[in-house]
Design a protein around this motif. Structure first.
Motif, PDB file in Angstrom:
ATOM      1  N   ALA A  36      -3.526   1.384  -5.644  1.00  0.00           N
ATOM      2  CA  ALA A  36      -4.269   1.304  -6.907  1.00  0.00           C
ATOM      3  C   ALA A  36      -5.777   1.377  -6.732  1.00  0.00           C
ATOM      4  O   ALA A  36      -6.505   1.597  -7.704  1.00  0.00           O
ATOM      5  CB  ALA A  36      -3.917  -0.010  -7.614  1.00  0.00           C
ATOM      6  N   GLN A  37      -6.240   1.236  -5.474  1.00  0.00           N
ATOM      7  CA  GLN A  37      -7.647   0.899  -5.264  1.00  0.00           C
ATOM      8  C   GLN A  37      -8.653   2.022  -5.445  1.00  0.00           C
ATOM      9  O   GLN A  37      -9.810   1.877  -5.088  1.00  0.00           O
ATOM     10  CB  GLN A  37      -7.803   0.280  -3.868  1.00  0.00           C
ATOM     11  N   LYS A  38      -8.226   3.163  -6.000  1.00  0.00           N
ATOM     12  CA  LYS A  38      -9.183   4.243  -6.248  1.00  0.00           C
ATOM     13  C   LYS A  38      -9.368   4.473  -7.747  1.00  0.00           C
ATOM     14  O   LYS A  38     -10.438   4.226  -8.291  1.00  0.00           O
ATOM     15  CB  LYS A  38      -8.755   5.516  -5.543  1.00  0.00           C
ATOM     16  N   ASN A  39      -8.322   4.907  -8.413  1.00  0.00           N
ATOM     17  CA  ASN A  39      -8.477   5.226  -9.837  1.00  0.00           C
ATOM     18  C   ASN A  39      -7.922   4.159 -10.778  1.00  0.00           C
ATOM     19  O   ASN A  39      -8.008   4.319 -11.983  1.00  0.00           O
ATOM     20  CB  ASN A  39      -7.784   6.559 -10.151  1.00  0.00           C
TER      21      ASN A  39
ATOM     22  N   THR B 254      -4.948  14.032   6.431  1.00  0.00           N
ATOM     23  CA  THR B 254      -4.712  12.824   7.220  1.00  0.00           C
ATOM     24  C   THR B 254      -3.547  11.999   6.682  1.00  0.00           C
ATOM     25  O   THR B 254      -2.711  11.505   7.437  1.00  0.00           O
ATOM     26  CB  THR B 254      -5.986  11.954   7.190  1.00  0.00           C
ATOM     27  N   TRP B 255      -3.484  11.851   5.351  1.00  0.00           N
ATOM     28  CA  TRP B 255      -2.470  10.970   4.776  1.00  0.00           C
ATOM     29  C   TRP B 255      -1.091  11.616   4.804  1.00  0.00           C
ATOM     30  O   TRP B 255      -0.097  10.939   5.058  1.00  0.00           O
ATOM     31  CB  TRP B 255      -2.879  10.519   3.369  1.00  0.00           C
ATOM     32  N   SER B 256      -1.009  12.920   4.570  1.00  0.00           N
ATOM     33  CA  SER B 256       0.304  13.574   4.708  1.00  0.00           C
ATOM     34  C   SER B 256       0.770  13.504   6.146  1.00  0.00           C
ATOM     35  O   SER B 256       1.959  13.343   6.426  1.00  0.00           O
ATOM     36  CB  SER B 256       0.291  15.039   4.275  1.00  0.00           C
TER      37      SER B 256
ATOM     38  N   VAL C 269       5.441  12.672  -4.785  1.00  0.00           N
ATOM     39  CA  VAL C 269       4.001  12.870  -4.615  1.00  0.00           C
ATOM     40  C   VAL C 269       3.281  11.552  -4.331  1.00  0.00           C
ATOM     41  O   VAL C 269       3.541  10.541  -4.973  1.00  0.00           O
ATOM     42  CB  VAL C 269       3.392  13.583  -5.849  1.00  0.00           C
ATOM     43  N   ASP C 270       2.373  11.611  -3.355  1.00  0.00           N
ATOM     44  CA  ASP C 270       1.427  10.524  -3.110  1.00  0.00           C
ATOM     45  C   ASP C 270       0.202  10.825  -3.964  1.00  0.00           C
ATOM     46  O   ASP C 270      -0.555  11.754  -3.675  1.00  0.00           O
ATOM     47  CB  ASP C 270       1.069  10.495  -1.613  1.00  0.00           C
ATOM     48  N   MET C 271       0.031  10.057  -5.039  1.00  0.00           N
ATOM     49  CA  MET C 271      -1.071  10.301  -5.975  1.00  0.00           C
ATOM     50  C   MET C 271      -2.135   9.211  -5.871  1.00  0.00           C
ATOM     51  O   MET C 271      -2.806   8.893  -6.862  1.00  0.00           O
ATOM     52  CB  MET C 271      -0.520  10.382  -7.398  1.00  0.00           C
TER      53      MET C 271
ATOM     54  N   GLY D 285       0.801  -1.227   0.000  1.00  0.00           N
ATOM     55  CA  GLY D 285       0.000   0.000   0.000  1.00  0.00           C
ATOM     56  C   GLY D 285       0.830   1.270   0.000  1.00  0.00           C
ATOM     57  O   GLY D 285       2.053   1.241   0.175  1.00  0.00           O
ATOM     58  N   ALA D 286       0.151   2.380  -0.192  1.00  0.00           N
ATOM     59  CA  ALA D 286       0.817   3.678  -0.090  1.00  0.00           C
ATOM     60  C   ALA D 286       1.405   3.822   1.312  1.00  0.00           C
ATOM     61  O   ALA D 286       2.438   4.460   1.510  1.00  0.00           O
ATOM     62  CB  ALA D 286      -0.173   4.797  -0.368  1.00  0.00           C
ATOM     63  N   SER D 287       0.759   3.171   2.282  1.00  0.00           N
ATOM     64  CA  SER D 287       1.225   3.269   3.673  1.00  0.00           C
ATOM     65  C   SER D 287       2.642   2.737   3.842  1.00  0.00           C
ATOM     66  O   SER D 287       3.403   3.269   4.649  1.00  0.00           O
ATOM     67  CB  SER D 287       0.271   2.502   4.600  1.00  0.00           C
ATOM     68  N   LEU D 288       3.001   1.688   3.119  1.00  0.00           N
ATOM     69  CA  LEU D 288       4.381   1.200   3.220  1.00  0.00           C
ATOM     70  C   LEU D 288       5.343   2.205   2.579  1.00  0.00           C
ATOM     71  O   LEU D 288       6.461   2.401   3.057  1.00  0.00           O
ATOM     72  CB  LEU D 288       4.536  -0.183   2.561  1.00  0.00           C
TER      73      LEU D 288
ATOM     74  N   ASN E 217      -6.375  14.987  -1.269  1.00  0.00           N
ATOM     75  CA  ASN E 217      -6.618  14.620   0.116  1.00  0.00           C
ATOM     76  C   ASN E 217      -7.987  13.954   0.238  1.00  0.00           C
ATOM     77  O   ASN E 217      -9.003  14.628   0.375  1.00  0.00           O
ATOM     78  CB  ASN E 217      -6.449  15.862   0.996  1.00  0.00           C
ATOM     79  N   THR E 218      -7.931  12.652   0.157  1.00  0.00           N
ATOM     80  CA  THR E 218      -9.106  11.788   0.036  1.00  0.00           C
ATOM     81  C   THR E 218     -10.137  12.026   1.135  1.00  0.00           C
ATOM     82  O   THR E 218     -11.340  11.949   0.892  1.00  0.00           O
ATOM     83  CB  THR E 218      -8.628  10.310   0.111  1.00  0.00           C
ATOM     84  N   ILE E 219      -9.651  12.311   2.336  1.00  0.00           N
ATOM     85  CA  ILE E 219     -10.561  12.441   3.480  1.00  0.00           C
ATOM     86  C   ILE E 219     -11.087  13.873   3.621  1.00  0.00           C
ATOM     87  O   ILE E 219     -12.262  14.099   3.871  1.00  0.00           O
ATOM     88  CB  ILE E 219      -9.839  11.986   4.765  1.00  0.00           C
TER      89      ILE E 219
HETATM   90  N1  PMP Z   1      -2.618   8.210   0.624  1.00  0.00           N
HETATM   91  C1  PMP Z   1      -3.841   8.598   0.239  1.00  0.00           C
HETATM   92  C2  PMP Z   1      -3.997   9.945  -0.394  1.00  0.00           C
HETATM   93  C3  PMP Z   1      -4.932   7.763   0.443  1.00  0.00           C
HETATM   94  O1  PMP Z   1      -6.144   8.160   0.062  1.00  0.00           O
HETATM   95  C4  PMP Z   1      -4.735   6.492   1.035  1.00  0.00           C
HETATM   96  C5  PMP Z   1      -5.852   5.505   1.227  1.00  0.00           C
HETATM   97  N2  PMP Z   1      -7.104   5.976   1.341  1.00  0.00           N
HETATM   98  C6  PMP Z   1      -3.462   6.141   1.439  1.00  0.00           C
HETATM   99  C7  PMP Z   1      -2.413   7.005   1.192  1.00  0.00           C
HETATM  100  C8  PMP Z   1      -3.179   4.816   2.099  1.00  0.00           C
HETATM  101  O2  PMP Z   1      -3.201   3.860   1.120  1.00  0.00           O
HETATM  102  P1  PMP Z   1      -3.088   2.307   1.397  1.00  0.00           P
HETATM  103  O3  PMP Z   1      -4.350   1.885   2.071  1.00  0.00           O
HETATM  104  O4  PMP Z   1      -2.932   1.753   0.028  1.00  0.00           O
HETATM  105  O5  PMP Z   1      -1.898   2.086   2.251  1.00  0.00           O
END
Ligand code: PMP
Length: 363
Positions: A196-199, A103-105, A173-175, A77-80, A153-155
């Motif tokens: 990958a799980q959004k777009n 939140t993600w930044s 960049v986190d896209m 995931g982006a988290s790693l 910023n998804t949230i």
């Molecule tokens: N960055 C952004 C902008 C996100 O929206 C998300 C997930 N919603 C994440 C990081 C975390 O992604 P993942 O669950 O793939 O680790």
């Protein structure tokens, strides 16, 4: 609706193009005449090898990137990547700049602090994450190892349309939630990553795109799975990848191409955003946007209704009317309409019609 489907406004995993779902369903039992489903095939098979490389090539061509970029399709995931990025590129005692817009930044910053110094070049928390900074609001470090930004910023429901100017400092960049949502100059970035799980496809694949000059600076003395060089050298096949996920991503990228690439997607996404935000602006007493107009995301539209009781009713009645995913993230509440690339214009027309009716009954 076809197959009794409903409109999917989930934030991720999210809607996939119906054409893609139909396309991947057809060869399900006997993929490329190999006598088995793709999921049953070796990741070293010629069938997978072909589609994996075609997916990488398509990724590059859609972003307009040349041979000086490496495209990796990994897991974790982006988290790693929040951790792998500083682990690889932020030596102890050195500084990286982070722009905090949600939140993600915030999570990315927390991870980076484990490895080196973090300069928060913009703190969005001070304006409740309603704002996307302009260039002169950024307090950048002259010799930073890199600058990190979250494009969408998804949230919170804000998005960058103009990226920071950082001179010779590598821009990362986190896209995750707006890759291919609108046109960008991808060559501005030293690294682009996301889930990958959004777009792009199903959950379980992380895209990591590295410009070679930046990649060459990455640490190589870390555990194999945490070392970018491992994955570049083995073309993302050091360990078993998410073969099925990569296949679906390849099909989504073909679909993006058919829509006219990121530029084509942008046209549709802007029309969707104009319709929904336009309706909200006309009825701002009832549907109150939560962020500054200039910062509004074209992917995740956040709003508040007059009170929480009405919001709960909106979500419940929305579900009955055939719309899922309207509830805002648990950390912020309210309503969120996630309208990624695969959510068609018709879905927005339908949800706006529902919003009109709901307002008439509840205002
Ligand atoms: N960055 C952004 C902008 C996100 O929206 C998300 C997930 N919603 C994440 C990081 C975390 O992604 P993942 O669950 O793939 O680790």
């Amino acid at each position: 609706m076809k197959y009794d489907r409903i409109w999917n406004f989930n934030a991720g995993p999210a809607a996939l193009p119906l054409e893609v779902l139909e396309r991947v369903h057809e060869p399900w039992f006997n993929f490329m005449k190999g006598g088995m489903a793709l999921m049953e095939m070796s990741h070293r098979s010629k069938e997978f090898d072909g589609l994996h490389n075609a997916t990488i090539a398509r990724f590059k061509s859609l972003l307009g990137l040349g041979d000086n970029y490496h495209v990796l399709l990994l897991q974790g995931g982006a988290s790693l990547q929040f951790a792998m990025l500083p682990m690889g590129f932020l030596p102890a005692g050195k500084t990286a700049d982070y722009i905090n817009t949600g939140t993600w930044s915030t999570k990315a910053i927390k991870e980076a602090k484990l490895f080196g110094n973090v300069n928060v070049a913009f703190e969005g928390k001070d304006s409740e994450f309603k704002h996307i900074p302009t260039q002169n609001e950024l307090k950048l470090t002259k010799d930073a190892e890199y600058v990190h930004v979250t494009s969408n910023n998804t949230i919170k429901g804000t998005e960058f349309f103009k990226f920071p100017e950082v001179g010779d400092v590598p821009l990362v960049v986190d896209m995750s939630s707006d890759i291919f949502a609108h046109e960008i100059d991808a060559t501005k970035f030293a690294m682009i990553y996301g889930g990958a799980q959004k777009n792009l496809g199903p959950a379980g694949v992380t895209f990591v795109i590295l410009r070679d000059d930046f990649y060459q600076k990455a640490r190589t003395d870390l555990p194999a799975m945490l070392t970018y060089k491992t994955h570049v050298d083995k073309n993302s096949l050091y360990n078993t990848p998410n073969t099925f996920g990569i296949y679906v991503i390849g099909e989504v990228l073909k679909w993006v191409e058919e829509q006219g690439g990121a530029a084509g997607m942008e046209k549709i996404n802007r029309a969707k955003a104009d319709l929904l935000y336009g309706f909200m602006d006309d009825n701002a007493d009832f549907y109150r946007g939560t962020v500054e107009k200039e910062a509004r995301s074209i992917m995740n539209v956040c709003m508040r209704l007059p009170n929480e009781e009405i919001e709960a009713k909106f979500v419940a009645e929305g579900l009955k009317a055939g719309f899922i995913g309207l509830k805002g993230h648990r950390s912020v509440g309210g309503i969120r309409v996630s309208m990624y690339n695969a959510v068609p214009f018709q879905a927005i027309e339908d949800v706006v019609a529902f919003m009109k009716k709901f307002m008439a009954n509840n205002a």
